[in-house]
Design a protein around this motif. Structure first.
Motif, mmCIF file in Angstrom:
data_model
loop_
_atom_site.group_PDB
_atom_site.id
_atom_site.type_symbol
_atom_site.label_atom_id
_atom_site.label_comp_id
_atom_site.label_asym_id
_atom_site.label_seq_id
_atom_site.Cartn_x
_atom_site.Cartn_y
_atom_site.Cartn_z
ATOM 1 N N ASN A 1 -18.808 2.761 -5.023
ATOM 2 C CA ASN A 1 -18.122 3.162 -3.910
ATOM 3 C C ASN A 1 -17.125 4.530 -4.160
ATOM 4 O OD1 ASN A 1 -18.058 1.191 -1.538
ATOM 5 N ND2 ASN A 1 -17.973 -0.049 -3.412
ATOM 6 N N GLU B 1 0.797 -1.114 -0.034
ATOM 7 C CA GLU B 1 0.208 -0.081 -0.082
ATOM 8 C C GLU B 1 0.705 1.137 0.044
ATOM 9 O OE1 GLU B 1 -3.836 1.401 2.614
ATOM 10 O OE2 GLU B 1 -2.641 0.190 3.281
ATOM 11 N N SER C 1 -5.243 -2.942 0.427
ATOM 12 C CA SER C 1 -5.741 -1.634 0.930
ATOM 13 C C SER C 1 -7.214 -1.791 1.147
ATOM 14 C CB SER C 1 -5.323 -0.290 -0.091
ATOM 15 O OG SER C 1 -5.702 0.893 0.582
ATOM 16 N N ASP C 2 -7.707 -1.012 1.928
ATOM 17 C CA ASP C 2 -9.251 -0.967 2.255
ATOM 18 C C ASP C 2 -9.659 0.498 1.222
ATOM 19 O OD1 ASP C 2 -9.273 -3.104 3.977
ATOM 20 O OD2 ASP C 2 -8.818 -1.790 5.639
ATOM 21 N N ARG C 3 -8.662 1.041 0.925
ATOM 22 C CA ARG C 3 -8.778 2.353 0.105
ATOM 23 C C ARG C 3 -9.449 2.041 -1.239
ATOM 24 N NH1 ARG C 3 -5.199 7.824 -0.551
ATOM 25 N NH2 ARG C 3 -6.588 8.943 -1.811
ATOM 26 N N THR C 4 -10.432 2.640 -1.637
ATOM 27 C CA THR C 4 -11.026 2.578 -2.850
ATOM 28 C C THR C 4 -10.424 3.709 -3.718
ATOM 29 O OG1 THR C 4 -13.285 1.754 -2.263
ATOM 30 C CG2 THR C 4 -13.293 2.733 -4.560
ATOM 31 N N ASP D 1 0.492 5.788 0.293
ATOM 32 C CA ASP D 1 -0.239 6.976 0.911
ATOM 33 C C ASP D 1 -0.155 7.909 -0.434
ATOM 34 O OD1 ASP D 1 -1.500 6.101 3.060
ATOM 35 O OD2 ASP D 1 0.283 6.838 4.155
ATOM 36 N N TRP E 1 -4.481 -4.220 -5.612
ATOM 37 C CA TRP E 1 -4.549 -3.151 -4.846
ATOM 38 C C TRP E 1 -5.517 -3.410 -3.775
ATOM 39 C CZ3 TRP E 1 -2.263 1.148 -3.153
ATOM 40 C CH2 TRP E 1 -3.020 2.278 -2.379
ATOM 41 N N LEU E 2 -6.779 -3.802 -4.135
ATOM 42 C CA LEU E 2 -7.726 -4.145 -3.228
ATOM 43 C C LEU E 2 -7.536 -5.326 -2.053
ATOM 44 C CD1 LEU E 2 -10.936 -3.648 -5.572
ATOM 45 C CD2 LEU E 2 -10.218 -2.134 -3.901
ATOM 46 N N GLY E 3 -6.388 -6.033 -2.671
ATOM 47 C CA GLY E 3 -6.013 -6.948 -1.813
ATOM 48 C C GLY E 3 -5.135 -6.619 -0.380
ATOM 49 N N SER F 1 -18.887 -2.079 -8.776
ATOM 50 C CA SER F 1 -18.612 -1.920 -7.485
ATOM 51 C C SER F 1 -17.730 -0.648 -7.187
ATOM 52 C CB SER F 1 -18.114 -3.122 -6.709
ATOM 53 O OG SER F 1 -17.331 -3.059 -5.356
#
Length: 200
Positions: A108, A64, A84-87, A66, A80-82, A104
């Motif tokens: 979001n 991840e 990070s929780d960030r969409t 920032d 990325w989704l695996g 999805s």
């Protein structure tokens, strides 16, 4: 990237891969026909990007990172989704991912940038009727809210979009240009384009 610069590269890419310019144009027309009022003005990208610290996430992402704005490219979204929780704020793709994933993301809050080319007309037919709004792109001649910002792969196209729409800082994360076969040949072009744009 100025249009004349892109179209010089585009002619070389068509020759290198034996791609069809008419196929690309046909795909763009199909996207326009199916998209209609779903097609967003490109300035919706500026609202997300301008003046911000942008991270563009490529397919080799393994951690991840920032940033004020996260732009994912193509199938990198799955990794990325695996991690990070960030969409992501923006997702740039030629729609190789599942339609349900793209739906999805949009639900979001992700701004989708969907790319039409001669080899993905089946994906256009599946995805475009199922999403609500998106920015449409082509690698051929742009027209009526189907844009050409330059770029060949999802990754270099995403980075060019970040530059085009005024990112204050652009960080490429998860970009690896080593691969075999046709993918490797495509990444040679991606690297060349990013170098030409001063992004690597």
């Amino acid at each position: 990237m100025r249009p004349e610069e892109w179209f010089e590269l585009y002619r070389q890419i068509l020759s290198d891969f034996n791609f069809s310019a008419e196929g690309d144009a046909k795909a763009a027309r199909l996207m326009h026909e199916l998209g209609k009022d779903k097609l967003l003005d490109a300035e919706s990208l500026r609202e997300k990007i301008e003046g911000r610290d942008v991270v563009v996430v490529g397919g080799a992402v393994d951690s991840e990172i920032d940033g004020e704005v996260i732009i994912t490219a193509g199938k990198a979204i799955v990794k990325w989704l695996g991690l990070s929780d960030r969409t992501p704020d923006v997702h740039v793709t030629d729609m190789e991912e599942s339609a349900s994933l793209l739906i999805s993301l949009e639900e979001n809050g992700t701004l989708l940038v969907l790319h039409a080319h001669g080899d993905n007309m089946d994906r256009i037919r599946e995805v475009v009727p199922r999403v609500r709004r998106f920015v449409g792109t082509t690698q051929n001649v742009p027209f009526d809210r189907v844009y050409n910002f330059g770029g060949f792969t999802d990754g270099d196209r995403a980075a060019i979009i970040a530059k085009r729409f005024g990112a204050e800082k652009i960080t490429l994360h998860g970009f690896d240009f080593s691969a075999e076969g046709i993918k490797g040949r495509k990444l040679v072009w991606a690297r060349k384009i990013l170098e030409k744009e001063g992004l690597i």
